[in-house]
Every structure is written in C-alpha cells, then in structure tokens.
Design an enzyme around this catalytic site. Structure first.
Site, PDB file in Angstrom:
ATOM      1  N   ASP A   1       0.821  -1.270  -0.149  1.00 41.38           N
ATOM      2  CA  ASP A   1      -0.198   0.019   0.065  1.00 41.38           C
ATOM      3  C   ASP A   1       0.837   1.149  -0.022  1.00 41.38           C
ATOM      4  O   ASP A   1       2.152   1.109  -0.204  1.00 41.38           O
ATOM      5  CB  ASP A   1      -1.025   0.082   1.147  1.00 41.38           C
ATOM      6  CG  ASP A   1      -0.298   0.108   2.445  1.00 41.38           C
ATOM      7  OD1 ASP A   1       0.955   0.102   2.397  1.00 41.38           O
ATOM      8  OD2 ASP A   1      -0.986   0.188   3.546  1.00 41.38           O
ATOM      9  N   CYS A  58       3.191  -3.410   3.792  1.00 43.91           N
ATOM     10  CA  CYS A  58       2.495  -2.193   4.292  1.00 43.91           C
ATOM     11  C   CYS A  58       3.156  -1.349   5.402  1.00 43.91           C
ATOM     12  O   CYS A  58       4.380  -1.767   5.515  1.00 43.91           O
ATOM     13  CB  CYS A  58       1.045  -2.435   4.790  1.00 43.91           C
ATOM     14  SG  CYS A  58       0.960  -3.433   6.232  1.00 43.91           S
ATOM     15  N   THR A  60       3.147  -1.578   8.722  1.00 44.87           N
ATOM     16  CA  THR A  60       3.680  -2.313   9.808  1.00 44.87           C
ATOM     17  C   THR A  60       3.747  -4.109   9.205  1.00 44.87           C
ATOM     18  O   THR A  60       4.253  -4.872   9.989  1.00 44.87           O
ATOM     19  CB  THR A  60       2.369  -2.849  11.100  1.00 44.87           C
ATOM     20  OG1 THR A  60       1.228  -3.284  10.369  1.00 44.87           O
ATOM     21  CG2 THR A  60       2.299  -1.295  11.685  1.00 44.87           C
ATOM     22  N   HIS A  91       9.897 -24.294   7.670  1.00 40.51           N
ATOM     23  CA  HIS A  91       8.765 -25.138   8.428  1.00 40.51           C
ATOM     24  C   HIS A  91       7.259 -24.658   7.937  1.00 40.51           C
ATOM     25  O   HIS A  91       6.398 -25.529   8.355  1.00 40.51           O
ATOM     26  CB  HIS A  91       8.802 -24.763   9.962  1.00 40.51           C
ATOM     27  CG  HIS A  91      10.184 -25.546  10.416  1.00 40.51           C
ATOM     28  ND1 HIS A  91      10.418 -25.631  11.635  1.00 40.51           N
ATOM     29  CD2 HIS A  91      11.080 -26.260   9.644  1.00 40.51           C
ATOM     30  CE1 HIS A  91      11.452 -26.404  12.157  1.00 40.51           C
ATOM     31  NE2 HIS A  91      11.962 -26.544  10.751  1.00 40.51           N
ATOM     32  N   HIS A 126       6.475 -31.249   8.868  1.00 39.62           N
ATOM     33  CA  HIS A 126       6.056 -30.026   8.566  1.00 39.62           C
ATOM     34  C   HIS A 126       5.001 -29.619   7.512  1.00 39.62           C
ATOM     35  O   HIS A 126       4.002 -29.086   7.651  1.00 39.62           O
ATOM     36  CB  HIS A 126       7.161 -29.042   8.185  1.00 39.62           C
ATOM     37  CG  HIS A 126       8.271 -29.010   9.234  1.00 39.62           C
ATOM     38  ND1 HIS A 126       8.181 -28.466  10.437  1.00 39.62           N
ATOM     39  CD2 HIS A 126       9.567 -29.604   8.945  1.00 39.62           C
ATOM     40  CE1 HIS A 126       9.195 -28.598  11.074  1.00 39.62           C
ATOM     41  NE2 HIS A 126      10.274 -29.276  10.065  1.00 39.62           N
TER      42      HIS A 126
HETATM   43  C1  RB5 Z   1      -1.487   2.801   6.809  1.00 33.86           C
HETATM   44  O1  RB5 Z   1      -1.274   4.033   7.607  1.00 33.86           O
HETATM   45  C2  RB5 Z   1      -1.125   1.698   7.509  1.00 33.86           C
HETATM   46  O2  RB5 Z   1      -2.305   1.337   8.564  1.00 33.86           O
HETATM   47  C3  RB5 Z   1      -1.045   0.203   6.584  1.00 33.86           C
HETATM   48  O3  RB5 Z   1       0.292   0.557   5.926  1.00 33.86           O
HETATM   49  C4  RB5 Z   1      -0.629  -0.937   7.491  1.00 33.86           C
HETATM   50  O4  RB5 Z   1       0.487  -0.636   8.639  1.00 33.86           O
HETATM   51  C5  RB5 Z   1      -1.713  -1.684   7.920  1.00 33.86           C
HETATM   52  O5  RB5 Z   1      -1.640  -2.700   8.887  1.00 33.86           O
END
Ligand code: RB5
Length: 137
Positions: A1, A58, A60, A91, A126
């Site tokens: 994203d 993304c 996180t 695994h 596994h």
């Molecule tokens: C975008 O701000 C953020 O929420 C997205 O990139 C992601 O980290 C969501 O899990």
C-alpha cells in the site's frame, strides 16, 4: 500500500537485478490507499497459479498478513528478521512474505527477502502440520 510504496520499489529493483520475473500488483504511488485490495490481488495471483510467491508491504505488515491469511491455501508470514524468513519457508511453506516498511529499514528488508527466497520447505512432519492448518480451519 502507500506506506510500502518506497520499499516496494527498492525490493523490486533488487529482485530485477537478481533475475526474478516480477508482477507488480501494488499501488502506483504513495497516495493513501487500502491494503486489503492489494492483498486480495496478490492472493488471487497465487491461488490461480499465476505466481508461486508474493511479497506484500504495508506500514507494519500486520494488515497485509491479516488480509492474506484469510485466503485458502495462502500462508503469509510477517517477518522482521532473517530467521523468521528462513523458518517461514522451511517449516511453514509460506507463500507470501509480509514486510512492515515502518518497522524495518530497507537494508534489513532486502536481507529478509534474500533469506526468504533462498530457503526451501523441508516437508515431512512440517507438511502434515501445514495441511492441518487448512483441515482444521
Ligand atoms: C497505513 O497507514 C497503515 O495502516 C498500513 O500501511 C498498515 O500498516 C496496516 O496494517
């Protein structure tokens, strides 16, 4: 994203230099957008057999992994180090690597990508466990 856009370009460059065929199913800029749509598109490519592996990025890595793991046959691994990456292939037979661009730097990200792509599923016990994920859910 959008949060993963800059890191995606770096990862794509790395994969291109290393001879991988790449399908870019992500956003085209860092303008705000919705990560589940890209997780959906990448999972579809894998489920249809049009790509063997995918990488979702993304901020996180959490939203991407939550989204991707809803799809049957998809095993998405959120990895923050090379050991996660290696073991998720060895695994868990992960077919999607999720990265958090706001969690790790680009150098570590490339090292994780390399570890992931250079590791293979060990099968055997596994495989039984990986099959149980689908059977029991
Ligand atoms: C975008 O701000 C953020 O929420 C997205 O990139 C992601 O980290 C969501 O899990």
């Amino acid at each position: 994203d959008h949060a993963g856009y800059d890191l995606k370009l770096i990862v794509m460059d790395y994969l291109g230099v290393n001879g991988f065929d790449i399908v870019d199913a992500g956003c085209k800029s860092s303008t705000s957008c919705d990560y589940p749509r890209f997780a959906h598109d990448v999972c579809e490519l894998i489920m249809k057999g049009e790509a063997p592996l995918g990488i979702l990025i993304c901020g996180t890595g959490i939203g991407m992994s939550m989204s991707a793991n809803r799809y049957k046959g998809i095993r998405a691994a959120l990895c923050a180090n090379e050991y996660h990456a290696k073991m998720s292939r060895a695994h868990n037979d992960a077919n999607i690597l999720c990265l958090g661009s706001r969690v790790i730097g680009s150098e570590l990200a490339l090292s994780i990508v390399a570890a992931w792509l250079n590791s293979n599923f060990e099968g055997d016990r596994h495989l039984r466990r990986v099959n149980l994920i689908d059977e029991l859910s």
